[in-house]
Motif scaffolding. Structure first.
Motif, PDB file in Angstrom:
ATOM      1  N   ALA A 131      16.786   8.453  -5.141  1.00  0.00           N
ATOM      2  CA  ALA A 131      16.934   7.738  -3.872  1.00  0.00           C
ATOM      3  C   ALA A 131      15.651   7.002  -3.516  1.00  0.00           C
ATOM      4  CB  ALA A 131      17.308   8.712  -2.761  1.00  0.00           C
ATOM      5  N   LYS A 132      15.798   5.764  -3.051  1.00  0.00           N
ATOM      6  CA  LYS A 132      14.671   4.931  -2.641  1.00  0.00           C
ATOM      7  C   LYS A 132      14.981   4.321  -1.275  1.00  0.00           C
ATOM      8  CE  LYS A 132      12.730   5.034  -6.885  1.00  0.00           C
ATOM      9  NZ  LYS A 132      11.362   5.435  -7.216  1.00  0.00           N
ATOM     10  N   LEU A 133      14.207   4.692  -0.267  1.00  0.00           N
ATOM     11  CA  LEU A 133      14.372   4.123   1.067  1.00  0.00           C
ATOM     12  C   LEU A 133      13.809   2.705   1.070  1.00  0.00           C
ATOM     13  CD1 LEU A 133      15.278   4.703   3.969  1.00  0.00           C
ATOM     14  CD2 LEU A 133      13.006   5.623   4.421  1.00  0.00           C
ATOM     15  N   THR A 157      23.187  15.628  -7.390  1.00  0.00           N
ATOM     16  CA  THR A 157      22.633  14.311  -7.075  1.00  0.00           C
ATOM     17  C   THR A 157      22.584  14.097  -5.568  1.00  0.00           C
ATOM     18  OG1 THR A 157      23.446  13.376  -9.156  1.00  0.00           O
ATOM     19  CG2 THR A 157      22.915  11.823  -7.392  1.00  0.00           C
ATOM     20  N   ARG A 158      23.606  14.544  -4.858  1.00  0.00           N
ATOM     21  CA  ARG A 158      23.632  14.390  -3.399  1.00  0.00           C
ATOM     22  C   ARG A 158      22.530  15.230  -2.743  1.00  0.00           C
ATOM     23  NH1 ARG A 158      29.851  13.080  -1.766  1.00  0.00           N
ATOM     24  NH2 ARG A 158      30.559  12.519  -3.849  1.00  0.00           N
ATOM     25  N   LEU A 159      22.327  16.424  -3.256  1.00  0.00           N
ATOM     26  CA  LEU A 159      21.241  17.253  -2.744  1.00  0.00           C
ATOM     27  C   LEU A 159      19.897  16.570  -2.962  1.00  0.00           C
ATOM     28  CD1 LEU A 159      22.178  20.893  -3.848  1.00  0.00           C
ATOM     29  CD2 LEU A 159      22.163  19.982  -1.531  1.00  0.00           C
ATOM     30  N   GLN A 160      19.716  16.019  -4.158  1.00  0.00           N
ATOM     31  CA  GLN A 160      18.455  15.350  -4.482  1.00  0.00           C
ATOM     32  C   GLN A 160      18.232  14.125  -3.596  1.00  0.00           C
ATOM     33  OE1 GLN A 160      18.747  14.590  -8.693  1.00  0.00           O
ATOM     34  NE2 GLN A 160      18.742  16.763  -9.212  1.00  0.00           N
ATOM     35  N   ARG A 199       0.809  -1.219   0.000  1.00  0.00           N
ATOM     36  CA  ARG A 199       0.000   0.000   0.000  1.00  0.00           C
ATOM     37  C   ARG A 199       0.847   1.276   0.000  1.00  0.00           C
ATOM     38  NH1 ARG A 199      -3.390  -2.873   3.961  1.00  0.00           N
ATOM     39  NH2 ARG A 199      -5.357  -3.438   2.971  1.00  0.00           N
ATOM     40  N   LEU A 200       2.127   1.140   0.285  1.00  0.00           N
ATOM     41  CA  LEU A 200       2.990   2.325   0.340  1.00  0.00           C
ATOM     42  C   LEU A 200       3.392   2.730  -1.078  1.00  0.00           C
ATOM     43  CD1 LEU A 200       5.378   1.442   3.313  1.00  0.00           C
ATOM     44  CD2 LEU A 200       3.340   2.891   3.354  1.00  0.00           C
ATOM     45  N   HIS A 201       3.088   3.958  -1.440  1.00  0.00           N
ATOM     46  CA  HIS A 201       3.418   4.447  -2.776  1.00  0.00           C
ATOM     47  C   HIS A 201       4.015   5.844  -2.670  1.00  0.00           C
ATOM     48  CE1 HIS A 201       1.451   1.093  -4.785  1.00  0.00           C
ATOM     49  NE2 HIS A 201       0.417   1.270  -3.977  1.00  0.00           N
ATOM     50  N   HIS A 202       5.297   5.934  -2.940  1.00  0.00           N
ATOM     51  CA  HIS A 202       5.973   7.233  -2.930  1.00  0.00           C
ATOM     52  C   HIS A 202       7.210   7.131  -3.814  1.00  0.00           C
ATOM     53  CE1 HIS A 202       8.302  10.706  -1.426  1.00  0.00           C
ATOM     54  NE2 HIS A 202       7.121  11.206  -1.140  1.00  0.00           N
ATOM     55  N   ARG A 203       7.527   8.219  -4.473  1.00  0.00           N
ATOM     56  CA  ARG A 203       8.657   8.227  -5.410  1.00  0.00           C
ATOM     57  C   ARG A 203       9.965   7.828  -4.744  1.00  0.00           C
ATOM     58  NH1 ARG A 203      12.078  12.577  -7.650  1.00  0.00           N
ATOM     59  NH2 ARG A 203      12.704  11.968  -9.747  1.00  0.00           N
ATOM     60  N   HIS A 204      10.083   8.088  -3.438  1.00  0.00           N
ATOM     61  CA  HIS A 204      11.347   7.826  -2.750  1.00  0.00           C
ATOM     62  C   HIS A 204      11.270   6.656  -1.769  1.00  0.00           C
ATOM     63  CE1 HIS A 204      13.298  11.266  -4.576  1.00  0.00           C
ATOM     64  NE2 HIS A 204      12.242  11.989  -4.277  1.00  0.00           N
ATOM     65  N   LEU A 205      10.290   5.797  -1.965  1.00  0.00           N
ATOM     66  CA  LEU A 205      10.228   4.523  -1.244  1.00  0.00           C
ATOM     67  C   LEU A 205      10.369   3.403  -2.261  1.00  0.00           C
ATOM     68  CD1 LEU A 205       7.265   4.974   1.277  1.00  0.00           C
ATOM     69  CD2 LEU A 205       9.713   4.985   1.796  1.00  0.00           C
ATOM     70  N   ASN A 227      17.085  15.389  -0.161  1.00  0.00           N
ATOM     71  CA  ASN A 227      15.694  15.826  -0.272  1.00  0.00           C
ATOM     72  C   ASN A 227      14.750  14.639  -0.417  1.00  0.00           C
ATOM     73  OD1 ASN A 227      15.065  18.945  -0.648  1.00  0.00           O
ATOM     74  ND2 ASN A 227      17.111  18.588  -1.448  1.00  0.00           N
ATOM     75  N   GLY A 228      15.166  13.647  -1.191  1.00  0.00           N
ATOM     76  CA  GLY A 228      14.312  12.491  -1.421  1.00  0.00           C
ATOM     77  C   GLY A 228      14.053  11.686  -0.160  1.00  0.00           C
ATOM     78  N   VAL A 229      15.101  11.475   0.640  1.00  0.00           N
ATOM     79  CA  VAL A 229      14.921  10.725   1.883  1.00  0.00           C
ATOM     80  C   VAL A 229      14.009  11.486   2.835  1.00  0.00           C
ATOM     81  CG1 VAL A 229      16.107   9.810   3.916  1.00  0.00           C
ATOM     82  CG2 VAL A 229      17.133   9.543   1.650  1.00  0.00           C
TER      83      VAL A 229
END
Length: 299
Positions: free
Chosen positions: A176-178, A135-138, A89-95, A141-143
């Motif tokens: 980034a994907k947690l 990329t590091r900044l992104q 059920r979890l839906h997020h660009r960074h998961l 931010n993503g996390v």
């Protein structure tokens, strides 16, 4: 801002509940034999923690995914399938999205594309192309965006999460994907985060811990040093009164001079804020996310 978030949050959750009242998203059952082959007999280890071991899997069709083995085999099938439903059920660009599961000698969760491996690989492996500043900044931010989503929009309200460069995966676009998130029924060295408390200024110990982890991760992005080996030195440095005088010496040499000095100072200020939150919690994760988005000033 935190007060406004608390005020509108019940309405957002009600809308989210209605939007998810239908059937659970399709989750595929993978063949245990196929996963064993794709992980080279479970030898392609990405990271391991007390909750399980994560493997890199490459299937015959070319897909490169993360497979996580759950260590708690004593829990019943009902608990395992509830965990599958929760993650589905979890839906997020960074998961890292759940693709499916497998049962057999091991209980396995299959997650989405990890074409570029883990953040740790790119920071520590000299054979990998160094990550540039943007990329590091992104990634930072993503996390933070993923944590904000989990705090404000996740359902059920209690879950567990861990942040480290080992369990942050990078897709083909270096997004980034947690990957280390689980429901309360899981076990291991996770930070348990009760959503209601965390939404209210992050005053409890669990939320302070996750903010602390975020701060350490940001320091690792800036310095290139491993949080697993050098985190104590990094923390002592950022807490020192004269850390700004030694900033240039601490920056990852792979960056050279290709970074924005103002952005660096702001990112270090966020990291310092996160580290200090372990003792003096004043700021919630949503507010820290706004700092990273440059929508509010850093105190």
């Amino acid at each position: 801002m935190d007060r406004l978030i608390r005020k509108i949050r019940p309405y957002l959750l009600a809308w989210l509940h209605r939007s998810r009242s239908g059937p659970v998203s399709f989750v595929r059952r993978f063949s245990y034999k196929d996963i064993k082959r794709a992980t080279d007999g479970f030898h392609r280890i990405l990271y391991s923690d007390s909750n399980g071991t994560a493997y890199k899997a490459k299937f015959q069709d070319g897909d490169v995914v993360l497979v996580k083995e759950l260590k708690d085999l004593n829990q019943g099938n009902d608990v395992f399938y509830k965990q599958v439903q929760f993650l589905g059920r979890l839906h997020h660009r960074h998961l890292l999205a759940l693709k499916g599961f497998s049962t057999g000698p091991k209980r396995l969760l299959v997650f989405d594309n990890i074409e570029n491996g883990s953040l740790k690989e790119h920071l520590n492996d000299p054979l990998k192309t160094p990550l540039n500043w943007n990329t590091r900044l992104q990634i930072a931010n993503g996390v933070a965006a993923a944590l904000e989503y989990l705090l404000l929009f996740s359902n059920p309200p209690i879950y567990q999460v861990s942040i480290s460069s080992s369990n942050i995966m990078l897709d083909e676009n270096f997004t980034a994907k947690l990957s280390s998130v689980g429901p309360l029924s899981s076990v291991g060295n996770y930070v348990t985060m009760p959503r209601a408390s965390c939404a209210e200024d992050c005053m409890n110990q669990s939320c302070r811990n996750i903010i602390f982890q975020l701060g350490v991760l940001i320091l690792e992005l800036i310095t290139g040093q491993s949080s697993e080996k050098g985190s104590t030195d990094l923390i002592q440095w950022i807490q020192g009164s004269r850390f700004r005088n030694s900033m240039e010496k601490m920056i990852d040499p792979d960056l050279g001079n290709s970074y924005d000095s103002r952005e660096l100072k702001n990112l270090l200020a966020v990291a310092r804020l996160c580290i200090k939150s372990g003792d003096n919690p004043k700021f919630s994760i949503p507010r820290i996310f706004l700092y990273l988005q440059k929508k509010v000033d850093i105190p």
